[in-house]
Design a protein around this motif. Structure first.
Motif, PDB file in Angstrom:
ATOM      1  N   SER A 127       0.828  -1.205   0.000  1.00 32.73           N
ATOM      2  CA  SER A 127       0.000   0.000   0.000  1.00 32.73           C
ATOM      3  C   SER A 127       0.861   1.253   0.000  1.00 32.73           C
ATOM      4  O   SER A 127       0.653   2.175  -0.796  1.00 32.73           O
ATOM      5  CB  SER A 127      -0.923  -0.018   1.226  1.00 32.73           C
ATOM      6  N   ARG A 128       1.856   1.276   0.869  1.00 31.08           N
ATOM      7  CA  ARG A 128       2.723   2.453   0.983  1.00 31.08           C
ATOM      8  C   ARG A 128       3.497   2.698  -0.302  1.00 31.08           C
ATOM      9  O   ARG A 128       3.733   3.850  -0.689  1.00 31.08           O
ATOM     10  CB  ARG A 128       3.673   2.256   2.159  1.00 31.08           C
ATOM     11  N   ARG A 156      -0.134   7.717   1.176  1.00 33.84           N
ATOM     12  CA  ARG A 156      -0.878   6.470   0.954  1.00 33.84           C
ATOM     13  C   ARG A 156      -1.198   5.749   2.267  1.00 33.84           C
ATOM     14  O   ARG A 156      -2.163   4.999   2.344  1.00 33.84           O
ATOM     15  CB  ARG A 156      -0.077   5.539   0.043  1.00 33.84           C
ATOM     16  N   ARG A 157      -0.359   5.961   3.297  1.00 33.60           N
ATOM     17  CA  ARG A 157      -0.560   5.298   4.589  1.00 33.60           C
ATOM     18  C   ARG A 157      -0.467   6.328   5.715  1.00 33.60           C
ATOM     19  O   ARG A 157       0.083   6.053   6.781  1.00 33.60           O
ATOM     20  CB  ARG A 157       0.502   4.219   4.804  1.00 33.60           C
ATOM     21  N   ILE A 158      -1.056   7.503   5.498  1.00 37.11           N
ATOM     22  CA  ILE A 158      -0.868   8.609   6.433  1.00 37.11           C
ATOM     23  C   ILE A 158      -1.292   8.233   7.851  1.00 37.11           C
ATOM     24  O   ILE A 158      -0.732   8.733   8.841  1.00 37.11           O
ATOM     25  CB  ILE A 158      -1.616   9.878   5.945  1.00 37.11           C
ATOM     26  N   TYR A 175       7.788   9.548  11.301  1.00 34.05           N
ATOM     27  CA  TYR A 175       8.143   8.191  11.687  1.00 34.05           C
ATOM     28  C   TYR A 175       6.886   7.325  11.806  1.00 34.05           C
ATOM     29  O   TYR A 175       5.760   7.823  11.865  1.00 34.05           O
ATOM     30  CB  TYR A 175       8.950   8.177  12.984  1.00 34.05           C
ATOM     31  N   GLU A 176       7.130   6.027  11.841  1.00 34.07           N
ATOM     32  CA  GLU A 176       6.058   5.024  11.863  1.00 34.07           C
ATOM     33  C   GLU A 176       6.231   4.197  13.145  1.00 34.07           C
ATOM     34  O   GLU A 176       7.032   3.264  13.170  1.00 34.07           O
ATOM     35  CB  GLU A 176       6.176   4.146  10.613  1.00 34.07           C
ATOM     36  N   PRO A 177       5.520   4.521  14.207  1.00 35.13           N
ATOM     37  CA  PRO A 177       5.775   3.885  15.511  1.00 35.13           C
ATOM     38  C   PRO A 177       5.614   2.367  15.511  1.00 35.13           C
ATOM     39  O   PRO A 177       6.329   1.674  16.229  1.00 35.13           O
ATOM     40  CB  PRO A 177       4.734   4.544  16.434  1.00 35.13           C
ATOM     41  N   PHE A 232       6.815  11.903   0.019  1.00 35.71           N
ATOM     42  CA  PHE A 232       5.501  12.343   0.506  1.00 35.71           C
ATOM     43  C   PHE A 232       4.363  11.550  -0.120  1.00 35.71           C
ATOM     44  O   PHE A 232       3.356  11.274   0.533  1.00 35.71           O
ATOM     45  CB  PHE A 232       5.318  13.841   0.228  1.00 35.71           C
ATOM     46  N   GLU A 233       4.491  11.169  -1.378  1.00 32.18           N
ATOM     47  CA  GLU A 233       3.444  10.393  -2.041  1.00 32.18           C
ATOM     48  C   GLU A 233       3.235   9.057  -1.325  1.00 32.18           C
ATOM     49  O   GLU A 233       2.100   8.619  -1.115  1.00 32.18           O
ATOM     50  CB  GLU A 233       3.800  10.169  -3.516  1.00 32.18           C
TER      51      GLU A 233
END
Length: 284
Positions: free
Chosen positions: A40-41, A190-192, A212-214, A185-186
């Motif tokens: 997805s990302r 997609r997975r904001i 970051y993505e915890p 950023f794109e």
């Protein structure tokens, strides 16, 4: 062996089964949920992804993400794999070569991929297919428990607070290098829902930020205004991200090797270079 087939109608369970088999001998294994998030990302488009089947089993495939990169419509290799017993037959090259007319018809102008530098066999294959190295990347991985968090404190005129992608035009002025496909950023949009975005402010002025993505431990972007560096701002941002991290590891993927400052900075936290990659591009 059937002819090249679009993966548009392939179930995710079947895709995951073949993906797992193709990468069963790799150091890092990907769960079903992790694959869903990764695809997805990275902008996975099943109708422009292709594979070869043998008796209904997907035995070789390329999963393509589609988006913009450097101002051009781009296909990005989110995963190319061949089942172990089918390797050595040139199937991955065939999937790529036979997919080009479909990608061009969809308006794709270039193809982008990343490959581990020590995978010399794959690098050689891509070079023979017309790919050229565009950049060299480091990637960093460390157990969260092994990261050294410094005891620096920010000067009183600075504070860490929330930020958002509405500020991305300012973010980009802080860059030392353009983020790779999966960190742009794109990809983030997609997975904001998976990301946390924080800023460092001097009074009301944004002077640094971190995305970051915890849940995965991924530090996706971190940068500081060049006029405000060496004041502990990046350390404060990274410390905030580390404190919020819910994963057993912390990782920073695809920093340009030429950017020695980020390498030294991460090293000061005890986050070492784990390996290196080539970014490669071919015009279609």
């Amino acid at each position: 062996m059937k002819e090249l087939t679009s993966l548009e109608n392939l179930s995710f369970d079947t895709l995951y089964s073949s993906f797992s088999k193709a990468f069963s001998d790799y150091e890092i294994q990907v769960s079903e949920q992790e694959l869903r998030i990764m695809l997805s990302r990275r902008g996975f488009v099943p109708s422009l992804s292709f594979g070869l089947f043998d008796n209904e089993e997907l035995v070789a495939f390329t999963l393509n993400g589609i988006g913009q990169f450097n101002g051009k419509k781009t296909a990005y290799d989110t995963g190319t794999g061949t089942l172990k017993e089918y390797r050595g037959q040139g199937l991955a090259s065939k999937v790529f070569t036979d997919s080009i007319p479909f990608l061009k018809k969809a308006g794709v102008a270039q193809y982008l991929l990343e490959v581990l530098q020590h995978n010399t066999g794959a690098v050689s294959v891509y070079q023979k297919l017309g790919f050229k190295v565009s950049r060299e990347f480091n990637y960093f991985v460390q157990a969260t428990s092994m990261v050294n968090i410094p005891s620096k404190t920010l000067a009183s005129e600075y504070h860490i607070g929330k930020a958002s992608l509405e500020q991305k035009e300012i973010f980009s002025t802080f860059y030392d290098f353009t983020p790779s496909w999966q960190n742009g950023f794109e990809a983030i949009v997609r997975r904001i829902e998976d990301f946390t975005i924080i800023g460092a402010y001097k009074n009301a002025q944004l002077v640094g930020y971190c995305i970051y993505e915890p849940n995965s431990g991924d530090i996706t972007q971190i940068a500081v205004d060049k006029d405000f560096r060496r004041q502990g701002i990046a350390s404060a941002l990274l410390t905030e991200a580390l404190t919020a991290n819910r994963h057993s590891n912390i990782k920073v993927i695809n920093t340009e090797i030429s950017c020695t400052s980020i390498t030294a900075f991460l090293g000061s936290f005890g986050i070492p270079v784990k390996g290196t990659q080539f970014e490669m591009i071919r015009e279609l």
